[in-house]
Design a protein around this motif. Structure first.
Motif, short mmCIF file in Angstrom:
data_model
loop_
_atom_site.label_atom_id
_atom_site.label_comp_id
_atom_site.label_asym_id
_atom_site.label_seq_id
_atom_site.Cartn_x
_atom_site.Cartn_y
_atom_site.Cartn_z
N GLY A 1 35.43 57.23 -37.90
CA GLY A 1 36.16 57.87 -36.80
C GLY A 1 35.50 59.09 -36.17
O GLY A 1 36.06 59.71 -35.26
N ALA A 2 34.29 59.46 -36.62
CA ALA A 2 33.63 60.67 -36.09
C ALA A 2 33.34 60.52 -34.60
O ALA A 2 32.90 59.45 -34.15
CB ALA A 2 32.35 60.93 -36.86
N LYS A 3 33.60 61.58 -33.82
CA LYS A 3 33.38 61.53 -32.37
C LYS A 3 32.37 62.59 -31.96
O LYS A 3 32.31 63.66 -32.55
CB LYS A 3 34.70 61.75 -31.64
N VAL A 4 31.56 62.25 -30.93
CA VAL A 4 30.57 63.20 -30.40
C VAL A 4 31.29 64.49 -30.04
O VAL A 4 32.32 64.47 -29.36
CB VAL A 4 29.85 62.62 -29.17
N GLY A 5 30.74 65.64 -30.50
CA GLY A 5 31.35 66.93 -30.24
C GLY A 5 32.20 67.43 -31.39
O GLY A 5 32.55 68.62 -31.45
N ASP A 6 32.56 66.55 -32.34
CA ASP A 6 33.31 66.97 -33.53
C ASP A 6 32.56 68.07 -34.27
O ASP A 6 31.32 68.04 -34.33
CB ASP A 6 33.50 65.80 -34.51
N ASP A 7 33.30 69.05 -34.82
CA ASP A 7 32.72 69.95 -35.80
C ASP A 7 32.62 69.22 -37.13
O ASP A 7 33.44 68.35 -37.44
CB ASP A 7 33.62 71.19 -35.99
N ILE A 8 31.58 69.54 -37.92
CA ILE A 8 31.42 68.98 -39.26
C ILE A 8 31.80 70.07 -40.27
O ILE A 8 31.29 71.19 -40.19
CB ILE A 8 29.98 68.51 -39.50
N TRP A 9 32.71 69.75 -41.16
CA TRP A 9 33.22 70.70 -42.15
C TRP A 9 32.95 70.21 -43.56
O TRP A 9 32.87 69.00 -43.81
CB TRP A 9 34.73 70.87 -41.99
N VAL A 10 32.81 71.14 -44.50
CA VAL A 10 32.79 70.78 -45.93
C VAL A 10 33.71 71.74 -46.69
O VAL A 10 33.90 72.88 -46.28
CB VAL A 10 31.37 70.85 -46.54
N SER A 11 34.29 71.24 -47.78
CA SER A 11 35.12 72.10 -48.63
C SER A 11 34.24 72.67 -49.74
O SER A 11 33.20 72.09 -50.09
CB SER A 11 36.26 71.29 -49.24
N GLY A 12 34.68 73.81 -50.26
CA GLY A 12 34.03 74.42 -51.42
C GLY A 12 32.55 74.67 -51.26
O GLY A 12 31.98 74.43 -50.20
N PRO A 13 31.92 75.17 -52.32
CA PRO A 13 30.47 75.37 -52.32
C PRO A 13 29.76 74.07 -52.72
O PRO A 13 30.32 73.27 -53.45
CB PRO A 13 30.27 76.43 -53.40
N LEU A 14 28.54 73.86 -52.22
CA LEU A 14 27.76 72.67 -52.57
C LEU A 14 26.57 73.05 -53.46
O LEU A 14 26.05 74.15 -53.38
CB LEU A 14 27.25 71.98 -51.29
N GLY A 15 26.15 72.12 -54.32
CA GLY A 15 24.94 72.31 -55.11
C GLY A 15 25.18 72.73 -56.56
O GLY A 15 24.25 72.68 -57.38
N LYS A 16 26.41 73.13 -56.87
CA LYS A 16 26.67 73.66 -58.22
C LYS A 16 26.45 72.61 -59.31
O LYS A 16 25.80 72.88 -60.32
CB LYS A 16 28.08 74.23 -58.29
N ALA A 17 26.99 71.40 -59.10
CA ALA A 17 26.86 70.35 -60.12
C ALA A 17 25.39 70.02 -60.36
O ALA A 17 24.94 69.85 -61.50
CB ALA A 17 27.62 69.10 -59.70
N ALA A 18 24.60 69.96 -59.28
CA ALA A 18 23.16 69.66 -59.39
C ALA A 18 22.44 70.75 -60.19
O ALA A 18 21.58 70.45 -61.01
CB ALA A 18 22.55 69.51 -58.01
N VAL A 19 22.83 72.00 -59.96
CA VAL A 19 22.24 73.10 -60.73
C VAL A 19 22.59 72.96 -62.21
O VAL A 19 21.74 73.09 -63.08
CB VAL A 19 22.72 74.47 -60.19
#
Lengths: 323, 323
Positions: free
Chosen positions: A147-165
């Motif tokens: 459903g993503a549309k041109v012009g949409d903002d892209i959001w993420v929750s929480g911090p990323l990368g912690k599990a990989a660390v």
């Protein structure tokens, strides 16, 4: 046929919203009026998804949590789960701890275990855990990848990368401060699926998925399904204090752009939804960060602080071939 | 992440009654008005449930068929299935043949594959197949194990013992005529779940299950769940011509009373339903045999032609401890 005793002993609990639970040829459930059933299956294999000597309680939690995360990504409410385990020998201590971790997660999200199957295998390396989860979402309101549309903002929750660390620390590839160890290992072993967020995002987000294989790899599923591109601001991606302070360059990019196992949600929404989304962040006390835009040009571009394009090939990603 | 290509290549088919199929975080289905959803999960492990070098087409068929049989045992109509496979290496030929066998069974019973997960494991011995099936049954009409009543006739479909003979032949423990080989191996490799029978038995049978572990072991689940006993007439149990003509004594008893993998249905019904059941047998062109009675005394007794009680301990069964 010790299977039955094993299941009775470790995996039979009172069910909350199930017509017939474990013990017959099949379980019976009723889906509520006006609801669709969302269904997802994941298999965790020793040596591939976890270490053979992984802590059984944490493994029980994570086996269910990664499936709950798929429900969150659809905006569905998880309600029922089946569990099949192939394990090397009948190890009651292991099974008892595994089931405690599994039910800790099930109780947190009010999920009924309605089916079980345990099988004895030969070697320890054969430990295999197969989970299928089912949840309810109001008909037509599930949040899809397409459903993503041109012009949409892209959001993420929480911090990323912690599990990989946390994982690289366990593998001895990365030295981290002792006070940071707990935080990053918890992210790896006991992920917290964002069910509440997924539910609130119905009608707000145009597309959504959970980040299991790393931001770029997963985001590409949205881009492919929606036939669009994206431009990401590297510095807008939220991460942990440790990663922000101690890692940089390619290493930093690897963890925040390609680090897996975070189980945060990545979603897109029209720009006029921004205030609503920030209010949700307040309400759930969960950081939600705007990290980029959906573009018409079918490419995935990541810009650094100086708005220079980062070469993703260095991360082992080719546009649209990451998967 | 070759997982996605594998699934797309071998496991994506047009769906018949699914709102959203493979490719998102979860599939979406709608359960029909007035229906309950019946759910069952089974895991097949190499070395335990099948030989590591088993024919992939037959293995694909059987992996789904044994789950379809659980739907039949409830009187449910199978409609949706998820499949998770852990396999040693990406073997396109194996996967192609496996999926052909799997979909041959899916098409026979009009079932949609709505979720998939493939994982690479280390050794060939690790091949693990996890299937979860879902079907619909009118609310309140599922045939449970717990409904058997004192005085009920006990019925079984088809002949029993054929799959066990096929297996012992493969293991080199039993020599059988070449013309009997095909018939008995087919029973082992390509079981035919009794879905039509289960549906017709709604409102006729008081209890039902499918025979996967052998007649006595499975019947005991009905006896335990219904808190009753049973008396079985050995000579009334239907079996194959080969077994009837070439096997006797303990050997004969082992195959017909304790032979597994038959996937026929065992059900109980009031005596006044006998004519209706024989009509069903005609209608479905499927042998249905009355093999005994449900008794008040909580024991499982098997009588021989001279109405002498057979000592079941010789079969490795203790009453009510068979499971």
């Amino acid at each position: 046929m010790a299977e039955f005793e094993l299941i009775e002993q470790h995996f039979t609990r009172l069910t909350r919203h199930t017509n017939l639970g474990i013990g017959d040829d099949a379980a019976l459930i009723s889906v509520s009026e006006g609801m669709e059933l969302a269904i997802s299956a994941d298999m965790l294999v020793s040596g591939t998804h976890f270490f053979a000597d992984a802590d059984p309680y944490q493994l029980g939690w994570k086996s269910l949590a990664v499936n709950v995360s798929d429900m969150a990504a659809m905006g569905a409410v998880p309600k029922w789960v089946t569990l099949a385990i192939a394990l090397p020998q009948q190890d009651d201590v292991w099974l008892s701890q595994f089931s405690q971790g599994f039910f800790a997660c099930a109780n947190t999200f009010n999920i009924d275990l309605i089916g079980g199957d345990t099988t004895k295998t030969q070697q320890k390396e054969n430990l295999t855990i197969s989970v299928q989860i089912m949840g309810e979402v109001p008909r037509g309101q599930a949040i899809k990848r397409s459903g993503a549309k041109v012009g949409d903002d892209i959001w993420v929750s929480g911090p990323l990368g912690k599990a990989a660390v946390g994982l690289q620390h366990l593998l001895g590839n990365l030295v981290i401060d002792s006070e940071a160890v707990t935080e990053h290992l918890a992210a790896l072993h006991m992920p917290a699926p964002r069910v509440d967020l997924g539910i609130v995002l119905r009608g707000i987000a145009n597309s959504c998925l959970d980040i299991s294989d790393g931001l770029l790899g997963d985001l590409q599923h949205i881009l492919k399904a929606s036939n669009v591109g994206a431009q990401i601001q590297l510095n807008a991606i939220p991460t942990s204090e440790f990663i922000a302070q101690h890692l940089d360059g390619i290493t930093f990019q690897r963890y925040v752009l390609a680090g897996g196992d975070d189980y945060e949600l990545c979603f897109t929404a029209a720009t006029d939804k921004a205030d609503q989304i920030l209010a949700v962040s307040q309400q759930l006390n969960l950081p939600l960060s705007k990290i980029g835009k959906i573009t018409h040009e079918k490419a995935l571009e990541v810009l650094d602080a100086r708005q220079q394009t980062i070469t993703l090939d260095s991360l082992g990603y080719n546009h649209f071939n990451g998967h």
